[in-house]
Design a protein around this motif. Structure first.
Motif, PDB file in Angstrom:
ATOM      1  N   HIS A  91      65.059  -1.888  73.196  1.00 31.15           N
ATOM      2  CA  HIS A  91      64.574  -0.516  73.194  1.00 31.15           C
ATOM      3  C   HIS A  91      64.961   0.157  74.508  1.00 31.15           C
ATOM      4  O   HIS A  91      65.439  -0.500  75.428  1.00 31.15           O
ATOM      5  N   GLU A  92      64.776   1.468  74.572  1.00 31.86           N
ATOM      6  CA  GLU A  92      65.141   2.242  75.763  1.00 31.86           C
ATOM      7  C   GLU A  92      63.891   2.731  76.488  1.00 31.86           C
ATOM      8  O   GLU A  92      62.876   3.018  75.865  1.00 31.86           O
ATOM      9  N   VAL A  93      63.998   2.809  77.824  1.00 28.26           N
ATOM     10  CA  VAL A  93      62.932   3.381  78.643  1.00 28.26           C
ATOM     11  C   VAL A  93      63.550   4.459  79.530  1.00 28.26           C
ATOM     12  O   VAL A  93      64.752   4.428  79.816  1.00 28.26           O
ATOM     13  N   LYS A  94      62.719   5.391  79.978  1.00 32.06           N
ATOM     14  CA  LYS A  94      63.207   6.507  80.769  1.00 32.06           C
ATOM     15  C   LYS A  94      62.478   6.583  82.097  1.00 32.06           C
ATOM     16  O   LYS A  94      61.253   6.484  82.152  1.00 32.06           O
ATOM     17  N   PHE A  95      63.248   6.719  83.185  1.00 34.50           N
ATOM     18  CA  PHE A  95      62.700   6.917  84.525  1.00 34.50           C
ATOM     19  C   PHE A  95      63.290   8.226  85.036  1.00 34.50           C
ATOM     20  O   PHE A  95      64.452   8.283  85.429  1.00 34.50           O
ATOM     21  N   GLY A  96      62.476   9.288  85.019  1.00 33.40           N
ATOM     22  CA  GLY A  96      63.028  10.590  85.370  1.00 33.40           C
ATOM     23  C   GLY A  96      64.102  10.959  84.356  1.00 33.40           C
ATOM     24  O   GLY A  96      63.872  10.959  83.151  1.00 33.40           O
ATOM     25  N   LYS A  97      65.313  11.224  84.851  1.00 34.00           N
ATOM     26  CA  LYS A  97      66.427  11.531  83.960  1.00 34.00           C
ATOM     27  C   LYS A  97      67.272  10.294  83.644  1.00 34.00           C
ATOM     28  O   LYS A  97      68.266  10.390  82.937  1.00 34.00           O
ATOM     29  N   LYS A  98      66.864   9.168  84.178  1.00 30.95           N
ATOM     30  CA  LYS A  98      67.642   7.942  84.020  1.00 30.95           C
ATOM     31  C   LYS A  98      67.115   7.135  82.824  1.00 30.95           C
ATOM     32  O   LYS A  98      65.922   6.852  82.733  1.00 30.95           O
ATOM     33  N   ILE A  99      68.023   6.774  81.928  1.00 35.38           N
ATOM     34  CA  ILE A  99      67.667   5.999  80.740  1.00 35.38           C
ATOM     35  C   ILE A  99      68.250   4.595  80.868  1.00 35.38           C
ATOM     36  O   ILE A  99      69.400   4.422  81.282  1.00 35.38           O
ATOM     37  N   VAL A 100      67.460   3.598  80.529  1.00 40.83           N
ATOM     38  CA  VAL A 100      67.888   2.200  80.596  1.00 40.83           C
ATOM     39  C   VAL A 100      67.604   1.528  79.252  1.00 40.83           C
ATOM     40  O   VAL A 100      66.529   1.715  78.678  1.00 40.83           O
ATOM     41  N   LYS A 101      68.587   0.793  78.759  1.00 43.91           N
ATOM     42  CA  LYS A 101      68.388   0.019  77.540  1.00 43.91           C
ATOM     43  C   LYS A 101      67.950  -1.396  77.915  1.00 43.91           C
ATOM     44  O   LYS A 101      68.599  -2.052  78.730  1.00 43.91           O
ATOM     45  N   LEU A 102      66.852  -1.859  77.337  1.00 46.18           N
ATOM     46  CA  LEU A 102      66.323  -3.181  77.623  1.00 46.18           C
ATOM     47  C   LEU A 102      66.546  -4.106  76.428  1.00 46.18           C
ATOM     48  O   LEU A 102      66.369  -3.696  75.277  1.00 46.18           O
ATOM     49  N   LYS A 103      66.929  -5.345  76.721  1.00 53.31           N
ATOM     50  CA  LYS A 103      67.152  -6.321  75.661  1.00 53.31           C
ATOM     51  C   LYS A 103      66.399  -7.611  75.982  1.00 53.31           C
ATOM     52  O   LYS A 103      66.301  -8.012  77.150  1.00 53.31           O
ATOM     53  N   LYS A 104      65.903  -8.247  74.970  1.00 57.71           N
ATOM     54  CA  LYS A 104      65.196  -9.517  75.125  1.00 57.71           C
ATOM     55  C   LYS A 104      66.209 -10.642  75.311  1.00 57.71           C
ATOM     56  O   LYS A 104      67.216 -10.702  74.610  1.00 57.71           O
ATOM     57  N   PRO A 105      65.995 -11.564  76.256  1.00 57.06           N
ATOM     58  CA  PRO A 105      66.963 -12.640  76.490  1.00 57.06           C
ATOM     59  C   PRO A 105      66.918 -13.700  75.390  1.00 57.06           C
ATOM     60  O   PRO A 105      65.884 -13.914  74.756  1.00 57.06           O
ATOM     61  N   ARG A 106      68.051 -14.363  75.185  1.00 54.57           N
ATOM     62  CA  ARG A 106      68.106 -15.476  74.231  1.00 54.57           C
ATOM     63  C   ARG A 106      67.460 -16.717  74.845  1.00 54.57           C
ATOM     64  O   ARG A 106      66.949 -17.574  74.137  1.00 54.57           O
ATOM     65  N   VAL A 107      67.520 -16.796  76.187  1.00 58.52           N
ATOM     66  CA  VAL A 107      66.927 -17.897  76.949  1.00 58.52           C
ATOM     67  C   VAL A 107      66.137 -17.258  78.091  1.00 58.52           C
ATOM     68  O   VAL A 107      66.602 -16.291  78.692  1.00 58.52           O
ATOM     69  N   ARG A 108      64.950 -17.772  78.389  1.00 63.43           N
ATOM     70  CA  ARG A 108      64.158 -17.194  79.473  1.00 63.43           C
ATOM     71  C   ARG A 108      64.931 -17.263  80.788  1.00 63.43           C
ATOM     72  O   ARG A 108      65.477 -18.305  81.163  1.00 63.43           O
ATOM     73  N   ILE A 109      64.961 -16.149  81.495  1.00 62.92           N
ATOM     74  CA  ILE A 109      65.806 -15.985  82.683  1.00 62.92           C
ATOM     75  C   ILE A 109      65.097 -16.475  83.935  1.00 62.92           C
ATOM     76  O   ILE A 109      63.907 -16.235  84.133  1.00 62.92           O
ATOM     77  N   ASP A 110      65.857 -17.154  84.803  1.00 61.74           N
ATOM     78  CA  ASP A 110      65.348 -17.521  86.127  1.00 61.74           C
ATOM     79  C   ASP A 110      66.506 -17.513  87.118  1.00 61.74           C
ATOM     80  O   ASP A 110      67.643 -17.191  86.760  1.00 61.74           O
ATOM     81  N   ALA A 111      66.216 -17.858  88.361  1.00 63.75           N
ATOM     82  CA  ALA A 111      67.224 -17.777  89.425  1.00 63.75           C
ATOM     83  C   ALA A 111      68.392 -18.730  89.196  1.00 63.75           C
ATOM     84  O   ALA A 111      69.512 -18.459  89.630  1.00 63.75           O
ATOM     85  N   ARG A 112      68.149 -19.842  88.520  1.00 73.73           N
ATOM     86  CA  ARG A 112      69.197 -20.841  88.294  1.00 73.73           C
ATOM     87  C   ARG A 112      70.151 -20.439  87.179  1.00 73.73           C
ATOM     88  O   ARG A 112      71.345 -20.716  87.253  1.00 73.73           O
ATOM     89  N   ASN A 113      69.634 -19.804  86.134  1.00 70.65           N
ATOM     90  CA  ASN A 113      70.478 -19.623  84.953  1.00 70.65           C
ATOM     91  C   ASN A 113      70.999 -18.215  84.707  1.00 70.65           C
ATOM     92  O   ASN A 113      71.819 -18.007  83.816  1.00 70.65           O
ATOM     93  N   TYR A 114      70.536 -17.219  85.494  1.00 71.11           N
ATOM     94  CA  TYR A 114      70.844 -15.843  85.123  1.00 71.11           C
ATOM     95  C   TYR A 114      72.339 -15.526  85.132  1.00 71.11           C
ATOM     96  O   TYR A 114      72.837 -14.792  84.264  1.00 71.11           O
ATOM     97  N   LYS A 115      73.090 -16.080  86.083  1.00 67.29           N
ATOM     98  CA  LYS A 115      74.527 -15.798  86.126  1.00 67.29           C
ATOM     99  C   LYS A 115      75.250 -16.400  84.923  1.00 67.29           C
ATOM    100  O   LYS A 115      76.142 -15.774  84.338  1.00 67.29           O
ATOM    101  N   LEU A 116      74.866 -17.602  84.561  1.00 64.97           N
ATOM    102  CA  LEU A 116      75.485 -18.239  83.402  1.00 64.97           C
ATOM    103  C   LEU A 116      75.166 -17.464  82.128  1.00 64.97           C
ATOM    104  O   LEU A 116      76.046 -17.251  81.285  1.00 64.97           O
ATOM    105  N   LEU A 117      73.925 -17.020  81.977  1.00 61.89           N
ATOM    106  CA  LEU A 117      73.552 -16.229  80.809  1.00 61.89           C
ATOM    107  C   LEU A 117      74.293 -14.899  80.784  1.00 61.89           C
ATOM    108  O   LEU A 117      74.705 -14.423  79.712  1.00 61.89           O
ATOM    109  N   GLN A 118      74.503 -14.298  81.950  1.00 60.49           N
ATOM    110  CA  GLN A 118      75.286 -13.064  82.030  1.00 60.49           C
ATOM    111  C   GLN A 118      76.688 -13.272  81.479  1.00 60.49           C
ATOM    112  O   GLN A 118      77.210 -12.440  80.724  1.00 60.49           O
ATOM    113  N   VAL A 119      77.302 -14.375  81.864  1.00 62.26           N
ATOM    114  CA  VAL A 119      78.669 -14.658  81.428  1.00 62.26           C
ATOM    115  C   VAL A 119      78.703 -14.967  79.931  1.00 62.26           C
ATOM    116  O   VAL A 119      79.629 -14.542  79.224  1.00 62.26           O
ATOM    117  N   LEU A 120      77.720 -15.683  79.430  1.00 60.10           N
ATOM    118  CA  LEU A 120      77.669 -15.956  77.992  1.00 60.10           C
ATOM    119  C   LEU A 120      77.503 -14.657  77.210  1.00 60.10           C
ATOM    120  O   LEU A 120      78.130 -14.474  76.151  1.00 60.10           O
TER     121      LEU A 120
END
Length: 208
Positions: free
Chosen positions: A122-151
């Motif tokens: 879904h989308e959220v709005k901050f002032g005039k800025k809109i951001v689309k948010l997506k639920k992760p396939r795997v819960r994100i943490d400091a160890r895995n976030y870069k790998l999940l980004q690449v996948l």
């Protein structure tokens, strides 16, 4: 000094996003009392309200008549990296591909994959800025976030990249240089993605 204001200054400082849900954990006060204190501080100009549940303390010597907080900072703190530096999300899509040098395009609406979302997308709005948010396939943490980004990138590579996959391998390897997820973790993660992601990974020679 107001107890709430003192707690905010001590833990957040100036020009930093303050989320009421986090503030509740730092101060012993009923929800109603906290709400009244925040309203009083906001009405008096000691706090500035960004939107419901989000405030910041403007610097006293600000030369701006109506100072504004950096909305990118608010979005980062809310959905990607908390004030105590806990990783809870990451950018994806065209803007991430652009960061790796795989496209010259940028998206006006950034896409963020984050733990801090209930619905799949879904989308959220901050002032005039809109951001689309997506639920992760795997819960994100400091160890895995870069790998999940690449996948995620491999899953939509044909849509977001202007260069062929074989030419993107170098940039992806550099980005994952400090990745310490194991091969067994990768095998678990890849099962959460469509077949296309695995096919692109194989085409890359499994360099992850």
């Amino acid at each position: 000094m107001n107890k709430v204001y003192e707690t905010i200054i001590k833990n957040y400082g100036y020009d930093e996003p303050v989320f009421t849900r986090d503030l509740k954990k730092r101060i012993e006060m009923s929800d109603e009392a906290l709400r009244q204190n925040l309203k009083r501080l906001s009405d008096g100009g000691s706090l500035i309200k960004v939107k419901n549940g989000i405030y910041y303390v403007p610097r006293e010597n600000s030369v701006l008549r109506n100072p504004r907080i950096n909305l990118d900072k608010v979005i980062t703190r809310r959905y990607m990296r908390t004030s105590n530096n806990k990783v809870i999300g990451y950018t994806t899509g065209i803007n991430f591909a652009n960061k790796l040098g795989l496209t010259t395009q940028t998206a006006s609406v950034s896409t963020i994959v984050t733990n801090e979302v209930g619905r799949p997308e879904h989308e959220v709005k901050f002032g005039k800025k809109i951001v689309k948010l997506k639920k992760p396939r795997v819960r994100i943490d400091a160890r895995n976030y870069k790998l999940l980004q690449v996948l995620d990138l491999l899953n939509e590579f044909d849509r977001v990249s202007e260069v062929p996959l074989e030419n993107a391998v170098g940039a992806i390897k550099i980005y994952l240089n400090d990745n310490d997820c194991t091969s067994s973790e990768l095998n678990i993660f890849i099962k959460k993605y469509p077949r296309k992601t695995l096919e692109n990974l194989i085409e890359m020679g499994g360099v992850l």
